[in-house]
Design an enzyme around this catalytic site. Sequence first.
Site, PDB file in Angstrom:
ATOM      1  N   TYR A 191      32.930  37.762  40.957  1.00 44.02           N
ATOM      2  CA  TYR A 191      32.799  36.306  40.904  1.00 44.02           C
ATOM      3  C   TYR A 191      32.494  35.890  39.474  1.00 44.02           C
ATOM      4  CZ  TYR A 191      32.946  36.328  45.978  1.00 44.02           C
ATOM      5  OH  TYR A 191      33.352  36.482  47.281  1.00 44.02           O
TER       6      TYR A 191
ATOM      7  N   ASP B  60      32.991  42.598  52.836  1.00 41.36           N
ATOM      8  CA  ASP B  60      32.125  43.668  52.370  1.00 41.36           C
ATOM      9  C   ASP B  60      30.701  43.448  52.861  1.00 41.36           C
ATOM     10  OD1 ASP B  60      31.190  41.582  50.725  1.00 41.36           O
ATOM     11  OD2 ASP B  60      32.605  42.118  49.151  1.00 41.36           O
TER      12      ASP B  60
ATOM     13  N   ASP C 174      29.347  37.983  51.799  1.00 44.29           N
ATOM     14  CA  ASP C 174      30.257  36.967  51.269  1.00 44.29           C
ATOM     15  C   ASP C 174      31.662  37.022  51.860  1.00 44.29           C
ATOM     16  OD1 ASP C 174      30.840  39.376  49.590  1.00 44.29           O
ATOM     17  OD2 ASP C 174      32.185  37.982  48.567  1.00 44.29           O
TER      18      ASP C 174
ATOM     19  N   GLU D 230      41.657  39.244  53.409  1.00 39.94           N
ATOM     20  CA  GLU D 230      40.191  39.224  53.417  1.00 39.94           C
ATOM     21  C   GLU D 230      39.661  37.805  53.614  1.00 39.94           C
ATOM     22  OE1 GLU D 230      36.394  41.190  51.089  1.00 39.94           O
ATOM     23  OE2 GLU D 230      38.268  40.914  49.974  1.00 39.94           O
TER      24      GLU D 230
END
Length: 562
Positions: A273, A116, A113, A536
């Site tokens: 999430y 990571d 995603d 990120e």
Amino acid sequence: MVEGEEKAYHRESNTSWGWRLILLLYISLVAAAATLTLLRNFNLYFHSSQVTQLSARPGPVVQNYANALQLATQFFDAQKSGKLMKNRVAWRGDSGLQDGSEEGLDLSKGMYDAGDLLKFGFPMAFTATVLSWAILEYGDQMKEVKQLGHAHDSLKWITDYLINAHPSPNVLYIQVLIACKVTVGDPELDHNCWQRPETMTERRPLVKINTSFPGTEVAAETAAAMASASLVFRKIDSSYSKSLLKHAEQLFNFADTYRGSYSASIPQVQGFYNSSGYADELLWAATWLYHATGDLDYLKYVTEQNGPAFANWGSPSWFSWDDKHAATQVHLVLNPTPQSSVCPIVEQVLMSRISFFGAKELLMAENLDLQMYRKTAEVFLCGLIPDSPTAAPDRTDNGLIWVEEWNCLQHAMSSAFLAVLYSDYMVTSQTEMLYCDGKIYKPEDLRSFSISQADYALGKNPMKMSYLVGYGGNYPQQVHHRGSSIPVDADTGCRDGFKWLYSPDPNPNVAVGALVGGPFQNDSYMDIRNNSKQGEPSTYNSALIVALLSGLVSTSSVPKHL
């Protein structure tokens, strides 16, 4: 029908029609007031500017956006799991080949995603839906700059995974995690590792939703991804398209029948999430299914049956992986009755598509509800235009939409995409004006806003930094990304790889096309690898900037039938 049920039925019917009568009177009063104001401004408007010239033909390619789009589509290749083929990112190799094997499934594909090594089904499905939407609206522009094939490939890499993650009607595997000497996967365990995906040796347990542990928002978002992708592949691979649509309808039925938040069923996701609710995903999925099937039952679902309760009419919200109200409103404003095709923009925007282009066989109540979607979409869009009387204050001093400090560019890119799409809806439907609380705007005003957001992300900002990695001469060097930060030949495991997280050197592997989180509200940015709030990237950010750039790469209308 028993007597009690009959009385209840008539009572609900009378209440519903009473509410709609009030709504009709309200709309009539608003329309009358708007007409008077428009008449006052009519001469001023036409003396100050010429009528917008509307053309359905794409204009010339804007080269800087074409260059940025070519880079942005590459990041999906950096995120792919599985057996890689013809991958454009040289420092990536095969990974996650055994994902799903402990349950007898092949979940090797899909995408990590962000920075990571996790596969979260919720944002991955959202990525697929937005990418499908971009292809359906702006596929011709993508093709013109030779990016359509890459977009198709990235989309299918996700939908292949989603199909395999849905082995039966009421079961959906929604996460692939990392486990270290435990029996249940936890996202936090992955964050305790810093390693390349190619060198993972830990167990990869799965998380699923079912009738006992429902996850309405994830199932509905996956249904939206499948339905929208079925439209993309309808003329390319009809068998694959039909399979996607079958899965989409099953998943929507599962989501709607067994309502419950996945954040409650799976508490581990709350720190990653976490969902704010599932009503928007149900409307989003039903809207896409309406476009994919032409079945008016889905349109009724998002209008008279659930619109008043679920749609947040009059209260627009920001478009993101968690909230699809704004997009659905835009989508339903513009689209005509589907003819084996689709039409996009989240909830309010998506619904606006239908309102613009019309739909056959609609009842008065459904048309009234569509107008409420369109009205809410326009409230949202008026809030984006900087000099609008209702301009939203959520922006930096230099004009970037800024809602929260974590991954702020998501909202800027999503808002800009909805704005350029709505602008093109107006052009296609020959709608020349957007009325914002006494002031008139044209499609060009929405496009200008979108350009301002794209240009900021590409370097026109106080830092003079492009937040799209690889674009221009100044972009983040220490992107928060495991694969990008560790040399290809490094022999590191889960824990000893953290020396690369804290290294002061630039990333040895450039994550070309990554859109990082973005600046703080004061327009500043700290290029430090451990600064995940700003540094990120994510697949859903990439899908949004790909959609935006595809709309800006040339001036055009959109197809009435997708």
